[in-house]
Design a protein around this motif. Sequence first.
Motif, PDB file in Angstrom:
ATOM      1  N   UNK A  91       0.833  -1.208  -0.070  1.00  0.00           N
ATOM      2  CA  UNK A  91      -0.161   0.063  -0.004  1.00  0.00           C
ATOM      3  C   UNK A  91       0.840   1.357   0.107  1.00  0.00           C
ATOM      4  N   UNK A  92       0.340   2.303  -0.792  1.00  0.00           N
ATOM      5  CA  UNK A  92       1.172   3.606  -0.743  1.00  0.00           C
ATOM      6  C   UNK A  92       0.052   4.689  -0.929  1.00  0.00           C
ATOM      7  N   UNK A  93       0.025   5.636  -0.284  1.00  0.00           N
ATOM      8  CA  UNK A  93      -0.775   6.602  -0.318  1.00  0.00           C
ATOM      9  C   UNK A  93      -1.003   7.282   1.097  1.00  0.00           C
ATOM     10  N   UNK A  94      -1.666   8.658   1.216  1.00  0.00           N
ATOM     11  CA  UNK A  94      -2.758   9.135   0.189  1.00  0.00           C
ATOM     12  C   UNK A  94      -1.692  10.065  -0.688  1.00  0.00           C
ATOM     13  N   UNK A 145      -0.106  -4.061   3.836  1.00  0.00           N
ATOM     14  CA  UNK A 145       1.132  -3.486   4.564  1.00  0.00           C
ATOM     15  C   UNK A 145       1.826  -2.308   3.997  1.00  0.00           C
ATOM     16  N   UNK A 146       1.527  -0.914   4.591  1.00  0.00           N
ATOM     17  CA  UNK A 146       1.758   0.294   4.072  1.00  0.00           C
ATOM     18  C   UNK A 146       3.413   0.544   4.082  1.00  0.00           C
ATOM     19  N   UNK A 147       3.695   1.093   2.863  1.00  0.00           N
ATOM     20  CA  UNK A 147       5.282   1.205   2.614  1.00  0.00           C
ATOM     21  C   UNK A 147       5.752   1.957   3.724  1.00  0.00           C
ATOM     22  N   UNK A 148       5.267   2.716   4.442  1.00  0.00           N
ATOM     23  CA  UNK A 148       5.858   3.508   5.667  1.00  0.00           C
ATOM     24  C   UNK A 148       6.084   2.567   6.929  1.00  0.00           C
ATOM     25  N   UNK A 149       5.264   1.518   6.649  1.00  0.00           N
ATOM     26  CA  UNK A 149       5.738   0.449   7.826  1.00  0.00           C
ATOM     27  C   UNK A 149       6.730  -0.570   7.964  1.00  0.00           C
ATOM     28  N   UNK A 161       9.413  -5.903   0.854  1.00  0.00           N
ATOM     29  CA  UNK A 161       9.908  -5.794   2.140  1.00  0.00           C
ATOM     30  C   UNK A 161       9.007  -6.217   3.297  1.00  0.00           C
ATOM     31  N   UNK A 162       7.681  -6.554   2.922  1.00  0.00           N
ATOM     32  CA  UNK A 162       6.785  -6.787   3.988  1.00  0.00           C
ATOM     33  C   UNK A 162       7.113  -8.663   4.110  1.00  0.00           C
ATOM     34  N   UNK A 163       7.341  -9.258   2.922  1.00  0.00           N
ATOM     35  CA  UNK A 163       7.570 -10.444   2.940  1.00  0.00           C
ATOM     36  C   UNK A 163       8.905 -10.879   3.541  1.00  0.00           C
ATOM     37  N   UNK A 164       9.808 -10.087   3.266  1.00  0.00           N
ATOM     38  CA  UNK A 164      11.120 -10.255   4.053  1.00  0.00           C
ATOM     39  C   UNK A 164      11.218 -10.066   5.600  1.00  0.00           C
ATOM     40  N   UNK A 165      10.105  -9.249   6.040  1.00  0.00           N
ATOM     41  CA  UNK A 165       9.838  -9.026   7.593  1.00  0.00           C
ATOM     42  C   UNK A 165       8.963  -9.902   8.137  1.00  0.00           C
ATOM     43  N   UNK A 166       8.448 -10.592   7.407  1.00  0.00           N
ATOM     44  CA  UNK A 166       7.151 -11.702   7.932  1.00  0.00           C
ATOM     45  C   UNK A 166       6.022 -11.116   7.948  1.00  0.00           C
ATOM     46  N   UNK A 203       6.336   2.737  -4.861  1.00  0.00           N
ATOM     47  CA  UNK A 203       6.432   2.556  -3.376  1.00  0.00           C
ATOM     48  C   UNK A 203       5.704   1.193  -2.892  1.00  0.00           C
ATOM     49  N   UNK A 204       4.635   0.997  -3.452  1.00  0.00           N
ATOM     50  CA  UNK A 204       3.748   0.034  -3.175  1.00  0.00           C
ATOM     51  C   UNK A 204       4.208  -1.279  -3.663  1.00  0.00           C
ATOM     52  N   UNK A 205       4.981  -1.183  -4.765  1.00  0.00           N
ATOM     53  CA  UNK A 205       5.581  -2.453  -5.268  1.00  0.00           C
ATOM     54  C   UNK A 205       6.812  -2.822  -4.279  1.00  0.00           C
TER      55      UNK A 205
END
Length: 376
Positions: free
Chosen positions: A242-245, A274-278, A264-269, A257-259
């Motif tokens: 997820x990226x936005x708004x 999952x927002x890119x900011x997380x 990144x989410x998969x790498x951190x479990x 960013x969403x791509x």
Amino acid sequence: MKTGQRDWEAIVDLIERVLADDDLLPAVVAAVRSHVEESATLPVSDITGHTRVLLTAAGRAVAGRRAPTEAELTVVEQLAVNRSRQGIPIDVVLGSVRISERAIWARTRELAHAAGITADSLLDARELYDDWADAVRTRLIRAHRDAPRTHDAWDRDAESMRRLLEGGSVAALTAAERGFAAGAGLWVLVTRPGDAVSTAAVRRLTDGSGVSLAAAVGDTLVAVVPGPPVFRPGGTRPVVGIAGPVAAEELGVAHRLAVAAVPAAEATGLSGAVHIGDVAPAAALISRPDLAEALALRHRTAHLELGAAAEAVARTVRAWLEADRDAAAVARILFVHENTVRNRVQRFATVTGIDPHRTFGAISAWWLCQAWTADS
């Protein structure tokens, strides 16, 4: 072109002031709705959105002393197709454009006089605008005439998505054409396609959000929606980046960013939305494979020294860091003794020279362990 560079800078400043005039757009829309009977049936947001993006595109073209780009004309085509489907005749569309032009140039002349801009300079700008408007009208007429021969709905969605992700004025025009509210923040959702679960996850996120658009883009499924996702990370759901708004003009950046949020989410479990900011730090690291390779090469000797134990050590150190250095928690996850966890962390620190207890040492340790285990 008679206007010199210094005088043209004054014209560009004038254009920016016209575009920033909060009272102009409502006045233009009101004039269109009152003078063009067929336009009264259209939502105010529809007319406002199209007027805003066309005005912005025209202003940028004049300021840049250029004709409309092909991408901008493609969006103009979509406007004509949409008006054709709404049963709005082409002469009505062109009439609305003329009314808008009169209102816009009346305001421009008023501000130009107050700014001391000469009539000749203003005429030069108007001639540029007329060239831009002629190209737009030609494409409007042709697209409106050929509207019955457009592609099917899915192809139109894919083409609209391509233009949205292009960003800039093209994205703004397309967003207005697709019915997204002018000025509203937009969100980009990305997941890996190929299974019904991922597709269903994106559809759940877009349900109830009003206007939305989804299409396959490369090896991903992408959606653009006017509201944030409805579920949070966790569970066994597929990852949706997820990226936005963002404003429509920034959708291209938001898409990238969403791509990046997905691996990144998969790498951190993480899973689910999952927002890119997380996951920004992980995304930044993973997006630089050249630096990851340099890091791995720098510690190649350490990897060889660990030998067959390298993978177990790397997985343990990475899990330990992701568990906030809680050896007991990692021991339960990996089914080993707490001392084994501590010994592996110490072994890693000894052979690599990286201190995972320090801030930047922890970053390097996580990144190196991720690189060591990426292909396993």
